[in-house]
Design a protein around this motif. Sequence first.
Motif, PDB file in Angstrom:
ATOM      1  N   LEU A 166      41.671  24.826  38.958  1.00  0.00           N
ATOM      2  CA  LEU A 166      40.919  26.143  39.293  1.00  0.00           C
ATOM      3  C   LEU A 166      41.157  26.329  37.356  1.00  0.00           C
ATOM      4  CD1 LEU A 166      41.800  26.714  42.264  1.00  0.00           C
ATOM      5  CD2 LEU A 166      39.829  26.157  42.063  1.00  0.00           C
ATOM      6  N   THR A 167      39.956  26.589  37.617  1.00  0.00           N
ATOM      7  CA  THR A 167      40.396  28.156  36.142  1.00  0.00           C
ATOM      8  C   THR A 167      40.951  29.354  36.705  1.00  0.00           C
ATOM      9  OG1 THR A 167      38.589  29.826  36.604  1.00  0.00           O
ATOM     10  CG2 THR A 167      38.191  27.420  35.232  1.00  0.00           C
ATOM     11  N   VAL A 168      41.781  30.253  35.541  1.00  0.00           N
ATOM     12  CA  VAL A 168      42.759  31.151  36.290  1.00  0.00           C
ATOM     13  C   VAL A 168      42.338  32.252  36.759  1.00  0.00           C
ATOM     14  CG1 VAL A 168      43.095  32.672  34.011  1.00  0.00           C
ATOM     15  CG2 VAL A 168      45.014  32.772  35.648  1.00  0.00           C
ATOM     16  N   ARG A 169      40.513  32.346  36.723  1.00  0.00           N
ATOM     17  CA  ARG A 169      39.602  33.489  37.253  1.00  0.00           C
ATOM     18  C   ARG A 169      39.546  33.132  38.583  1.00  0.00           C
ATOM     19  NH1 ARG A 169      38.695  37.583  33.946  1.00  0.00           N
ATOM     20  NH2 ARG A 169      39.060  37.486  31.850  1.00  0.00           N
ATOM     21  N   ASN A 170      39.244  32.087  39.086  1.00  0.00           N
ATOM     22  CA  ASN A 170      39.067  31.133  40.399  1.00  0.00           C
ATOM     23  C   ASN A 170      40.446  31.096  41.117  1.00  0.00           C
ATOM     24  OD1 ASN A 170      36.573  28.541  39.014  1.00  0.00           O
ATOM     25  ND2 ASN A 170      36.577  31.086  40.375  1.00  0.00           N
ATOM     26  N   MET A 171      41.715  31.129  40.493  1.00  0.00           N
ATOM     27  CA  MET A 171      42.901  31.196  41.265  1.00  0.00           C
ATOM     28  C   MET A 171      43.078  33.139  41.824  1.00  0.00           C
ATOM     29  SD  MET A 171      45.508  28.826  39.207  1.00  0.00           S
ATOM     30  CE  MET A 171      45.352  27.636  38.773  1.00  0.00           C
ATOM     31  N   ALA A 172      42.629  33.557  41.182  1.00  0.00           N
ATOM     32  CA  ALA A 172      42.382  35.572  41.218  1.00  0.00           C
ATOM     33  C   ALA A 172      41.555  35.751  42.550  1.00  0.00           C
ATOM     34  CB  ALA A 172      42.407  35.618  39.600  1.00  0.00           C
ATOM     35  N   GLN A 173      40.415  35.302  42.107  1.00  0.00           N
ATOM     36  CA  GLN A 173      39.107  35.156  43.067  1.00  0.00           C
ATOM     37  C   GLN A 173      40.527  35.199  44.686  1.00  0.00           C
ATOM     38  OE1 GLN A 173      35.949  33.316  41.180  1.00  0.00           O
ATOM     39  NE2 GLN A 173      34.777  35.539  40.740  1.00  0.00           N
ATOM     40  N   TRP A 217      48.432  24.269  43.274  1.00  0.00           N
ATOM     41  CA  TRP A 217      47.270  24.875  42.797  1.00  0.00           C
ATOM     42  C   TRP A 217      47.486  24.532  41.143  1.00  0.00           C
ATOM     43  CZ3 TRP A 217      45.309  30.231  44.641  1.00  0.00           C
ATOM     44  CH2 TRP A 217      44.922  30.212  46.047  1.00  0.00           C
ATOM     45  N   VAL A 218      46.627  24.411  39.829  1.00  0.00           N
ATOM     46  CA  VAL A 218      47.323  23.515  38.764  1.00  0.00           C
ATOM     47  C   VAL A 218      46.039  24.306  38.219  1.00  0.00           C
ATOM     48  CG1 VAL A 218      47.149  22.356  37.139  1.00  0.00           C
ATOM     49  CG2 VAL A 218      48.288  22.057  39.387  1.00  0.00           C
ATOM     50  N   THR A 266      31.432  29.389  43.784  1.00  0.00           N
ATOM     51  CA  THR A 266      31.044  30.648  44.429  1.00  0.00           C
ATOM     52  C   THR A 266      31.931  30.780  45.633  1.00  0.00           C
ATOM     53  OG1 THR A 266      29.923  28.710  46.533  1.00  0.00           O
ATOM     54  CG2 THR A 266      28.694  29.432  44.376  1.00  0.00           C
ATOM     55  N   ALA A 267      32.171  31.844  46.369  1.00  0.00           N
ATOM     56  CA  ALA A 267      32.492  32.354  46.630  1.00  0.00           C
ATOM     57  C   ALA A 267      33.178  32.013  48.316  1.00  0.00           C
ATOM     58  CB  ALA A 267      32.348  34.048  47.362  1.00  0.00           C
ATOM     59  N   SER A 268      32.063  30.780  48.420  1.00  0.00           N
ATOM     60  CA  SER A 268      32.079  30.005  49.604  1.00  0.00           C
ATOM     61  C   SER A 268      32.723  28.748  49.181  1.00  0.00           C
ATOM     62  CB  SER A 268      30.822  29.884  50.175  1.00  0.00           C
ATOM     63  OG  SER A 268      29.995  29.022  49.354  1.00  0.00           O
ATOM     64  N   THR A 269      33.107  28.150  48.129  1.00  0.00           N
ATOM     65  CA  THR A 269      33.773  26.782  47.440  1.00  0.00           C
ATOM     66  C   THR A 269      35.551  27.543  46.768  1.00  0.00           C
ATOM     67  OG1 THR A 269      32.284  27.120  45.422  1.00  0.00           O
ATOM     68  CG2 THR A 269      31.864  26.169  47.144  1.00  0.00           C
ATOM     69  N   LEU A 270      35.221  29.522  46.809  1.00  0.00           N
ATOM     70  CA  LEU A 270      36.616  29.325  46.779  1.00  0.00           C
ATOM     71  C   LEU A 270      38.103  28.647  47.871  1.00  0.00           C
ATOM     72  CD1 LEU A 270      36.346  32.187  45.360  1.00  0.00           C
ATOM     73  CD2 LEU A 270      37.291  30.570  44.099  1.00  0.00           C
ATOM     74  N   PRO A 271      39.308  27.840  47.496  1.00  0.00           N
ATOM     75  CA  PRO A 271      39.845  28.011  48.054  1.00  0.00           C
ATOM     76  C   PRO A 271      40.718  28.742  48.641  1.00  0.00           C
ATOM     77  CG  PRO A 271      40.334  27.073  46.298  1.00  0.00           C
ATOM     78  CD  PRO A 271      39.066  27.743  45.696  1.00  0.00           C
ATOM     79  N   THR A 272      41.182  28.715  49.986  1.00  0.00           N
ATOM     80  CA  THR A 272      42.524  30.188  50.990  1.00  0.00           C
ATOM     81  C   THR A 272      43.909  29.986  49.662  1.00  0.00           C
ATOM     82  OG1 THR A 272      41.594  28.815  52.828  1.00  0.00           O
ATOM     83  CG2 THR A 272      40.679  30.790  51.569  1.00  0.00           C
TER      84      THR A 272
END
Length: 209
Positions: free
Chosen positions: A183-190, A157-158, A2-8
């Motif tokens: 991360l997935t590449v889409r999560n990286m982009a997010q 990040w990998v 989720t957005a709240s668990t995405l890394p910064t």
Amino acid sequence: MTASTLPTVPAGVKLICVGASAGGVEALGVLLGGLPAGCQVAVAVVLHIPPRHTSRLAEVFQPRCKLPVKEVEDKEPVLAGCVYVAAPAYHMLVEPDHSFSLSCDEPVNHSRPSIDLLFESAAAAYGKQVLGIILTGASADGAVGLAAIRELGGAAWVQDPNDARVPAMPAAALAQAGADHVLTVRNMAQALSRLPARPQSFQADPPRQ
């Protein structure tokens, strides 16, 4: 995720270095598309492609990216808000004065440009202000360089090997360097989409007559 668990992206990062090989055009298209207009980081990309005199990678990625994308030139400064793509058949290095240099030295891991050399030189020049990202690929290029980034205080990040079209490169990076986030590449982009951006200039309406 989720957005709240995405890394910064860690505070203070000024340079993001990305390495990819087989399957990388698609992955990079997604990743670079996440960068917000006006974000104040520079991005340096090495993608393994067959050596030739011209490359169209900048043209391929530009429509997917809100930042300007260009093929790197020797001695040009590293500027925030720009994506630099390695030139074919040249190593792309980052100098201590935060400029790029191009080298015709022997291939590393059978590759020129070398992801390892970009990452190692960026780590030496930027220390903890660099984020290294390894995406899909069929070799181990980038594993040594990602370890150098982490050793000098930078972040890593990998791409999740299960998300990669070709998992060998991210798997090698994880085995040798580890990662702060997988991360997935889409999560990286997010995650990249949340980078701070320079405010757009505001132009007031002209006064009424």
